[in-house]
Design a protein around this motif. Structure first.
Motif, PDB file in Angstrom:
ATOM      1  N   MET A   3       0.827  -1.206   0.000  1.00  0.00           N
ATOM      2  CA  MET A   3       0.000   0.000   0.000  1.00  0.00           C
ATOM      3  C   MET A   3       0.863   1.258   0.000  1.00  0.00           C
ATOM      4  SD  MET A   3      -3.053  -1.131   2.632  1.00  0.00           S
ATOM      5  CE  MET A   3      -3.979   0.396   2.506  1.00  0.00           C
ATOM      6  N   LYS A   4       1.977   1.210   0.741  1.00  0.00           N
ATOM      7  CA  LYS A   4       2.888   2.360   0.746  1.00  0.00           C
ATOM      8  C   LYS A   4       3.401   2.648  -0.662  1.00  0.00           C
ATOM      9  CE  LYS A   4       4.515   1.728   5.498  1.00  0.00           C
ATOM     10  NZ  LYS A   4       5.665   1.342   6.348  1.00  0.00           N
ATOM     11  N   LYS A   5       3.733   1.580  -1.400  1.00  0.00           N
ATOM     12  CA  LYS A   5       4.217   1.769  -2.774  1.00  0.00           C
ATOM     13  C   LYS A   5       3.133   2.398  -3.640  1.00  0.00           C
ATOM     14  CE  LYS A   5       8.353  -0.256  -2.583  1.00  0.00           C
ATOM     15  NZ  LYS A   5       9.623   0.311  -3.029  1.00  0.00           N
ATOM     16  N   ARG A   6       1.883   1.971  -3.429  1.00  0.00           N
ATOM     17  CA  ARG A   6       0.785   2.529  -4.223  1.00  0.00           C
ATOM     18  C   ARG A   6       0.532   3.998  -3.867  1.00  0.00           C
ATOM     19  NH1 ARG A   6      -4.239  -1.044  -3.727  1.00  0.00           N
ATOM     20  NH2 ARG A   6      -3.228  -2.146  -2.002  1.00  0.00           N
ATOM     21  N   VAL A   7       0.662   4.331  -2.587  1.00  0.00           N
ATOM     22  CA  VAL A   7       0.561   5.743  -2.192  1.00  0.00           C
ATOM     23  C   VAL A   7       1.661   6.546  -2.874  1.00  0.00           C
ATOM     24  CG1 VAL A   7       0.699   7.393  -0.286  1.00  0.00           C
ATOM     25  CG2 VAL A   7      -0.520   5.227   0.031  1.00  0.00           C
ATOM     26  N   ALA A   8       2.877   5.985  -2.901  1.00  0.00           N
ATOM     27  CA  ALA A   8       4.009   6.670  -3.528  1.00  0.00           C
ATOM     28  C   ALA A   8       3.770   6.870  -5.021  1.00  0.00           C
ATOM     29  CB  ALA A   8       5.292   5.883  -3.287  1.00  0.00           C
ATOM     30  N   ILE A   9       3.131   5.886  -5.663  1.00  0.00           N
ATOM     31  CA  ILE A   9       2.792   6.031  -7.084  1.00  0.00           C
ATOM     32  C   ILE A   9       1.744   7.123  -7.261  1.00  0.00           C
ATOM     33  CG2 ILE A   9       1.732   4.891  -9.077  1.00  0.00           C
ATOM     34  CD1 ILE A   9       2.982   2.256  -8.064  1.00  0.00           C
ATOM     35  N   ALA A  10       0.729   7.118  -6.391  1.00  0.00           N
ATOM     36  CA  ALA A  10      -0.306   8.165  -6.461  1.00  0.00           C
ATOM     37  C   ALA A  10       0.317   9.543  -6.314  1.00  0.00           C
ATOM     38  CB  ALA A  10      -1.351   7.925  -5.369  1.00  0.00           C
ATOM     39  N   ARG A  11       1.263   9.677  -5.386  1.00  0.00           N
ATOM     40  CA  ARG A  11       1.950  10.966  -5.205  1.00  0.00           C
ATOM     41  C   ARG A  11       2.762  11.333  -6.445  1.00  0.00           C
ATOM     42  NH1 ARG A  11       6.154  11.423  -0.343  1.00  0.00           N
ATOM     43  NH2 ARG A  11       7.261   9.967  -1.707  1.00  0.00           N
ATOM     44  N   ALA A  12       3.409  10.325  -7.047  1.00  0.00           N
ATOM     45  CA  ALA A  12       4.256  10.584  -8.219  1.00  0.00           C
ATOM     46  C   ALA A  12       3.452  11.053  -9.424  1.00  0.00           C
ATOM     47  CB  ALA A  12       5.052   9.323  -8.570  1.00  0.00           C
ATOM     48  N   ILE A  13       2.202  10.610  -9.544  1.00  0.00           N
ATOM     49  CA  ILE A  13       1.394  11.006 -10.710  1.00  0.00           C
ATOM     50  C   ILE A  13       0.462  12.170 -10.399  1.00  0.00           C
ATOM     51  CG2 ILE A  13       1.502   8.684 -11.669  1.00  0.00           C
ATOM     52  CD1 ILE A  13      -1.440   8.311 -10.792  1.00  0.00           C
ATOM     53  N   ALA A  14       0.527  12.691  -9.170  1.00  0.00           N
ATOM     54  CA  ALA A  14      -0.401  13.754  -8.768  1.00  0.00           C
ATOM     55  C   ALA A  14      -0.289  14.991  -9.649  1.00  0.00           C
ATOM     56  CB  ALA A  14      -0.163  14.132  -7.305  1.00  0.00           C
ATOM     57  N   VAL A  15       0.928  15.332 -10.053  1.00  0.00           N
ATOM     58  CA  VAL A  15       1.129  16.540 -10.873  1.00  0.00           C
ATOM     59  C   VAL A  15       0.974  16.255 -12.364  1.00  0.00           C
ATOM     60  CG1 VAL A  15       2.602  17.696  -9.183  1.00  0.00           C
ATOM     61  CG2 VAL A  15       3.647  16.163 -10.889  1.00  0.00           C
ATOM     62  N   GLN A  16       0.430  15.066 -12.684  1.00  0.00           N
ATOM     63  CA  GLN A  16       0.231  14.656 -14.070  1.00  0.00           C
ATOM     64  C   GLN A  16       1.534  14.764 -14.882  1.00  0.00           C
ATOM     65  OE1 GLN A  16      -3.352  17.402 -14.344  1.00  0.00           O
ATOM     66  NE2 GLN A  16      -4.213  15.604 -15.360  1.00  0.00           N
ATOM     67  N   PRO A  17       2.549  14.023 -14.454  1.00  0.00           N
ATOM     68  CA  PRO A  17       3.874  14.176 -15.063  1.00  0.00           C
ATOM     69  C   PRO A  17       3.955  13.632 -16.484  1.00  0.00           C
ATOM     70  CG  PRO A  17       3.859  12.275 -13.612  1.00  0.00           C
ATOM     71  CD  PRO A  17       2.531  12.964 -13.430  1.00  0.00           C
ATOM     72  N   LYS A  18       4.847  14.222 -17.251  1.00  0.00           N
ATOM     73  CA  LYS A  18       5.184  13.681 -18.569  1.00  0.00           C
ATOM     74  C   LYS A  18       6.274  12.628 -18.460  1.00  0.00           C
ATOM     75  CE  LYS A  18       5.700  16.524 -22.002  1.00  0.00           C
ATOM     76  NZ  LYS A  18       6.183  17.681 -22.823  1.00  0.00           N
ATOM     77  N   TYR A  19       7.033  12.697 -17.348  1.00  0.00           N
ATOM     78  CA  TYR A  19       8.174  11.804 -17.143  1.00  0.00           C
ATOM     79  C   TYR A  19       8.084  11.213 -15.737  1.00  0.00           C
ATOM     80  CZ  TYR A  19       9.476  15.410 -20.529  1.00  0.00           C
ATOM     81  OH  TYR A  19       9.454  16.310 -21.558  1.00  0.00           O
ATOM     82  N   LEU A  20       8.315   9.907 -15.633  1.00  0.00           N
ATOM     83  CA  LEU A  20       8.246   9.229 -14.340  1.00  0.00           C
ATOM     84  C   LEU A  20       9.517   8.415 -14.133  1.00  0.00           C
ATOM     85  CD1 LEU A  20       6.637   8.360 -11.810  1.00  0.00           C
ATOM     86  CD2 LEU A  20       5.651   6.514 -13.198  1.00  0.00           C
ATOM     87  N   PHE A  21      10.189   8.661 -13.009  1.00  0.00           N
ATOM     88  CA  PHE A  21      11.406   7.935 -12.660  1.00  0.00           C
ATOM     89  C   PHE A  21      11.130   7.049 -11.445  1.00  0.00           C
ATOM     90  CE2 PHE A  21      12.884  11.619 -14.983  1.00  0.00           C
ATOM     91  CZ  PHE A  21      13.929  11.117 -15.765  1.00  0.00           C
ATOM     92  N   CYS A  22      11.497   5.788 -11.557  1.00  0.00           N
ATOM     93  CA  CYS A  22      11.248   4.818 -10.483  1.00  0.00           C
ATOM     94  C   CYS A  22      12.569   4.141 -10.110  1.00  0.00           C
ATOM     95  CB  CYS A  22      10.257   3.747 -10.922  1.00  0.00           C
ATOM     96  SG  CYS A  22       8.695   4.377 -11.586  1.00  0.00           S
TER      97      CYS A  22
END
Length: 250
Positions: A142-161
């Motif tokens: 669930m923590k990882k999913r929260v982190a993903i939700a935070r990462a896409i919150a600003v509607q990014p064009k680029y995602l680094f994992c």
């Protein structure tokens, strides 16, 4: 598209990256693999601006990021989402507050707008109703999913994992992999993933770049990686006894 062109990076005691050139494509999961100390994490940090390159250029859709002034770089950073290895959630903030954090940093949305956006992102990662929970009250997956939700919150064009499956059991790791893949395709994000997980490589990798001793040693689609004749890549891919046994049978 993200491009690293002839990137070199040294520290006082060691050269870590040596003339690395690689392209990462939108709507694709672009995986970077390599042994510990190979330079893959340094490459990622250079691309997001946490480290300055010694030579070469980092380009976001033709924009030379590393040669921009601070204010120009900040505009690019608004387009970047980051999923850290351990999730890096704030323990003192709720799930909802964690997801709202980058919105507070990079947007001028009202509190209600930020909360609404957080709810959209939490719904996308199947965490509806978890808003008021704290990181200590939820599981690792669930923590990882929260982190993903935070990462896409600003509607990014680029995602680094960075090692998104670190510390997860195989089934949960697969769920996280597929979620990242789905989001990448759905929003046409240029996603760059540092990993050493062979399951991730084979399940969701569109393109794979193998970094060896600071150099780009191999690049290709994931469905060809098991048939490579590159000896260093073979040593990496067939490192476990099970995979080595499989390889020998072939």
């Amino acid at each position: 598209m993200i491009e690293a062109r002839n990137i070199s990076k040294s520290f006082p005691d060691k050269q870590v990256l040596k003339d690395v050139s690689v392209e990462f494509y939108p709507g694709k999961t672009n995986l970077v693999i390599g042994q510990s100390g190979s330079g893959k994490t340094v490459l990622l940090k250079c691309m997001v601006g946490l480290l300055e390159v010694d030579e070469g250029d980092i380009m976001f859709d033709g924009r030379v990021f590393n040669k921009m002034k601070f204010r120009e770089k900040k505009e690019i950073r608004k387009e970047i989402g980051m999923l850290f290895q351990g999730g890096a959630l704030f323990d003192s903030q709720t799930v909802e507050e964690n997801v709202m954090f980058p919105l507070s940093m990079f947007t001028s949305l009202t509190y209600r707008e930020k909360r609404d956006r957080a709810n959209v992102c939490l719904d996308r990662v199947n965490l509806c109703g978890a808003n008021a929970l704290y990181p200590s009250e939820i599981s690792g997956g669930m923590k990882k999913r929260v982190a993903i939700a935070r990462a896409i919150a600003v509607q990014p064009k680029y995602l680094f994992c960075d090692e998104p499956n670190s510390g997860l059991d195989p089934m949960t790791a697969l769920v996280i992999d597929m979620l990242i893949k789905e989001i990448t395709v759905e929003y046409n994000i240029t996603t760059v993933i540092n990993t050493h997980d062979m399951n991730s490589i084979l399940e969701i990798g569109d393109t794979v770049t193998f970094i060896h001793h600071g150099e780009k040693w191999w690049q290709g689609p994931s469905d060809t990686i098991l048939d490579t004749d590159n000896p260093e890549l073979q040593d990496f891919v067939y490192a476990t006894k099970y995979l080595d046994k499989y390889h020998r049978k072939r």
